[in-house]
Design a protein around this motif. Structure first.
Motif, short mmCIF file in Angstrom:
data_model
loop_
_atom_site.label_atom_id
_atom_site.label_comp_id
_atom_site.label_asym_id
_atom_site.label_seq_id
_atom_site.Cartn_x
_atom_site.Cartn_y
_atom_site.Cartn_z
N THR A 87 -7.51 10.09 -5.19
CA THR A 87 -6.87 8.87 -4.70
C THR A 87 -6.13 9.19 -3.41
O THR A 87 -5.32 10.10 -3.35
CB THR A 87 -5.88 8.33 -5.75
OG1 THR A 87 -6.62 7.98 -6.92
CG2 THR A 87 -5.16 7.10 -5.23
N ARG A 88 -6.44 8.42 -2.36
CA ARG A 88 -5.77 8.61 -1.06
C ARG A 88 -4.76 7.49 -0.80
O ARG A 88 -3.70 7.72 -0.22
CB ARG A 88 -6.79 8.65 0.09
CG ARG A 88 -8.02 9.47 -0.19
CD ARG A 88 -7.68 10.85 -0.73
NE ARG A 88 -7.35 11.81 0.30
CZ ARG A 88 -6.92 13.05 0.05
NH1 ARG A 88 -6.78 13.45 -1.19
NH2 ARG A 88 -6.62 13.88 1.03
N THR B 217 -7.49 0.88 -5.51
CA THR B 217 -7.38 2.32 -5.29
C THR B 217 -8.47 2.78 -4.32
O THR B 217 -9.66 2.50 -4.54
CB THR B 217 -7.57 3.08 -6.62
OG1 THR B 217 -6.69 2.52 -7.60
CG2 THR B 217 -7.23 4.55 -6.45
N VAL B 218 -8.04 3.47 -3.27
CA VAL B 218 -8.99 4.04 -2.32
C VAL B 218 -9.18 5.51 -2.68
O VAL B 218 -8.20 6.28 -2.70
CB VAL B 218 -8.46 3.93 -0.87
CG1 VAL B 218 -9.48 4.49 0.11
CG2 VAL B 218 -8.11 2.50 -0.52
N LYS B 219 -10.41 5.89 -2.98
CA LYS B 219 -10.71 7.27 -3.35
C LYS B 219 -11.78 7.85 -2.42
O LYS B 219 -12.66 7.13 -1.96
CB LYS B 219 -11.23 7.33 -4.79
CG LYS B 219 -10.18 6.97 -5.83
CD LYS B 219 -10.77 7.10 -7.23
CE LYS B 219 -9.72 6.81 -8.29
NZ LYS B 219 -10.29 6.86 -9.65
N ASN B 220 -11.68 9.17 -2.21
CA ASN B 220 -12.71 9.82 -1.40
C ASN B 220 -13.86 10.25 -2.31
O ASN B 220 -13.87 9.95 -3.52
CB ASN B 220 -12.11 10.99 -0.61
CG ASN B 220 -11.55 12.08 -1.49
OD1 ASN B 220 -11.81 12.12 -2.70
ND2 ASN B 220 -10.77 12.97 -0.90
N GLU B 221 -14.82 10.99 -1.73
CA GLU B 221 -16.01 11.37 -2.50
C GLU B 221 -15.70 12.35 -3.61
O GLU B 221 -16.49 12.51 -4.54
CB GLU B 221 -17.06 11.96 -1.56
CG GLU B 221 -17.80 10.88 -0.76
CD GLU B 221 -19.09 11.38 -0.16
OE1 GLU B 221 -19.08 12.50 0.37
OE2 GLU B 221 -20.09 10.64 -0.23
N LYS B 222 -14.54 13.04 -3.50
CA LYS B 222 -14.13 13.95 -4.57
C LYS B 222 -13.39 13.21 -5.67
O LYS B 222 -12.82 13.82 -6.57
CB LYS B 222 -13.24 15.07 -4.01
CG LYS B 222 -13.95 15.97 -3.03
CD LYS B 222 -12.95 16.98 -2.44
CE LYS B 222 -13.60 17.79 -1.34
NZ LYS B 222 -12.60 18.60 -0.60
N THR C 103 0.84 -1.19 0.00
CA THR C 103 0.00 0.00 0.00
C THR C 103 0.88 1.24 0.00
O THR C 103 1.87 1.31 0.73
CB THR C 103 -0.91 0.04 1.24
OG1 THR C 103 -0.13 -0.17 2.40
CG2 THR C 103 -1.99 -1.02 1.17
N VAL C 104 0.50 2.19 -0.82
CA VAL C 104 1.20 3.47 -0.89
C VAL C 104 0.25 4.54 -0.35
O VAL C 104 -0.86 4.70 -0.87
CB VAL C 104 1.60 3.81 -2.34
CG1 VAL C 104 2.26 5.18 -2.41
CG2 VAL C 104 2.54 2.74 -2.89
N PHE C 105 0.70 5.24 0.69
CA PHE C 105 -0.14 6.26 1.31
C PHE C 105 0.13 7.59 0.60
O PHE C 105 1.09 8.30 0.89
CB PHE C 105 0.18 6.38 2.81
CG PHE C 105 0.09 5.08 3.57
CD1 PHE C 105 -0.83 4.10 3.20
CD2 PHE C 105 0.90 4.82 4.65
CE1 PHE C 105 -0.93 2.90 3.88
CE2 PHE C 105 0.82 3.63 5.35
CZ PHE C 105 -0.09 2.66 4.97
N ARG C 106 -0.74 7.91 -0.34
CA ARG C 106 -0.50 9.11 -1.16
C ARG C 106 -0.98 10.37 -0.47
O ARG C 106 -0.41 11.45 -0.67
CB ARG C 106 -1.21 8.96 -2.51
CG ARG C 106 -0.54 7.95 -3.39
CD ARG C 106 -1.17 7.86 -4.74
NE ARG C 106 -1.14 9.12 -5.46
CZ ARG C 106 -1.57 9.27 -6.70
NH1 ARG C 106 -2.05 8.24 -7.36
NH2 ARG C 106 -1.51 10.43 -7.30
N ALA C 107 -2.04 10.26 0.30
CA ALA C 107 -2.59 11.44 0.98
C ALA C 107 -3.43 10.94 2.15
O ALA C 107 -3.90 9.80 2.13
CB ALA C 107 -3.45 12.25 0.01
#
Lengths: 142, 147
Positions: free
Chosen positions: A129-130, A121-126, A88-92
């Motif tokens: 990519t997080r 890919t984990v993405k928020n509502e906007k 896992t890469v913590f991008r934000a």
């Protein structure tokens, strides 16, 4: 489609979208269970105000909890899947109480060994990519 | 500016930390369940194949990530990511040992300066000394120009 063996997997197939529980109560429980609760950095996973005092935008989802979401998603896709390696890469930062969703796609299949590679890919509502992940998963041979 | 090749020569592949663990079954189950896990071998301590999920294995690597004599690069290390390799099941209630070394050091340069990436690798051993899992912690350090 139920994925039971390597022959059920198609290259480029999308995994069903997974919506994890990022509530503050869950991030707090997770942090406590891995020994990151209580004082010190515990507040950053369990208290929005305490996290903001640290200069964070709010309480965070622990990075390794995001890894937990990814493996849960994989097992939700196929109960027969055996995660051999996950990166896992913590991008934000991923914020507690901030809804997110996880997309996954099959990027490689080795029918001889039963190993499937996935991009996750984990993405928020906007749709930002997080967290980005890759996994090697073993499935029973057909 | 720190010489990455020198860092590699000085620090790679030398064990700098060793920790002993006995994992608590209820905590393993909680971590898996709260992450949305549904497989019984991760959420049910009574399951005959009950074991730690990768996220819990990743948590074992928290603590000292750098050798005590590793040079200060000027910036605060940030958590860039984690990776877990599962070789055999990691069980609750048995003595485990985590042995940590630096596995990889590399740098990347961009408009904001140089970033140094350091991968600390913990190898987890069972009571027989068999290597059963690996947990990598990737640290990112933004180098200060005067470091």
């Amino acid at each position: 489609m139920t994925i039971r063996t390597i022959t059920d997997v198609e290259f480029g197939a999308q995994l069903p979208v997974f919506t994890p529980d990022t509530s503050l109560s869950s991030t707090s429980t997770f942090a406590e269970a891995v020994g990151w609760g209580g004082g010190g950095r515990g507040g950053r996973f369990s208290d929005h105000d305490a996290a903001k005092k640290e200069g964070l935008p709010g309480a965070l989802v622990p990075g390794i909890m995001a890894m937990g979401f990814l493996t849960s998603m994989i097992h939700s896709w196929s109960e027969a899947a055996d995660v051999r390696h996950i990166d896992t890469v913590f991008r934000a930062p991923l914020l507690a109480d901030d809804p997110c969703h996880i997309d996954g796609v099959v990027t490689d299949i080795d029918e001889a060994t039963g190993i499937v590679q996935l991009d996750l890919t984990v993405k928020n509502e906007k749709d930002e990519t997080r967290v980005f992940g890759t996994a090697d998963v073993r499935l029973p041979l057909g | 500016m720190v010489d990455v090749e020198q860092l590699k020569s000085d620090f790679l592949n030398t064990e700098f930390d060793r920790k002993d663990f006995v994992l608590d079954a209820q905590k393993l189950a909680t971590v898996a369940r709260i992450s949305g896990e549904t497989k019984a071998e991760f959420i049910d301590p009574e399951h005959p194949d009950f074991q730690a999920a990768p996220a819990f294995i990743a948590s074992l690597a928290s603590g000292r990530h750098l050798p005590i004599d590793f040079p200060t690069l000027g910036g605060i290390p940030m958590d860039g990511g984690k990776a877990v390799t599962c070789i055999k099941p990691v069980r609750a209630g048995v003595p485990l040992t985590g042995r940590t070394h630096l596995h990889e050091i590399y740098d990347k340069s961009g408009r904001s300066g140089r970033m140094v990436f350091v991968v600390a690798r913990m190898e987890i051993m069972d009571p027989d000394g068999e290597h059963i899992a690996t947990s990598d912690s990737r640290m990112v350090i933004r180098e200060r120009p005067d470091a």
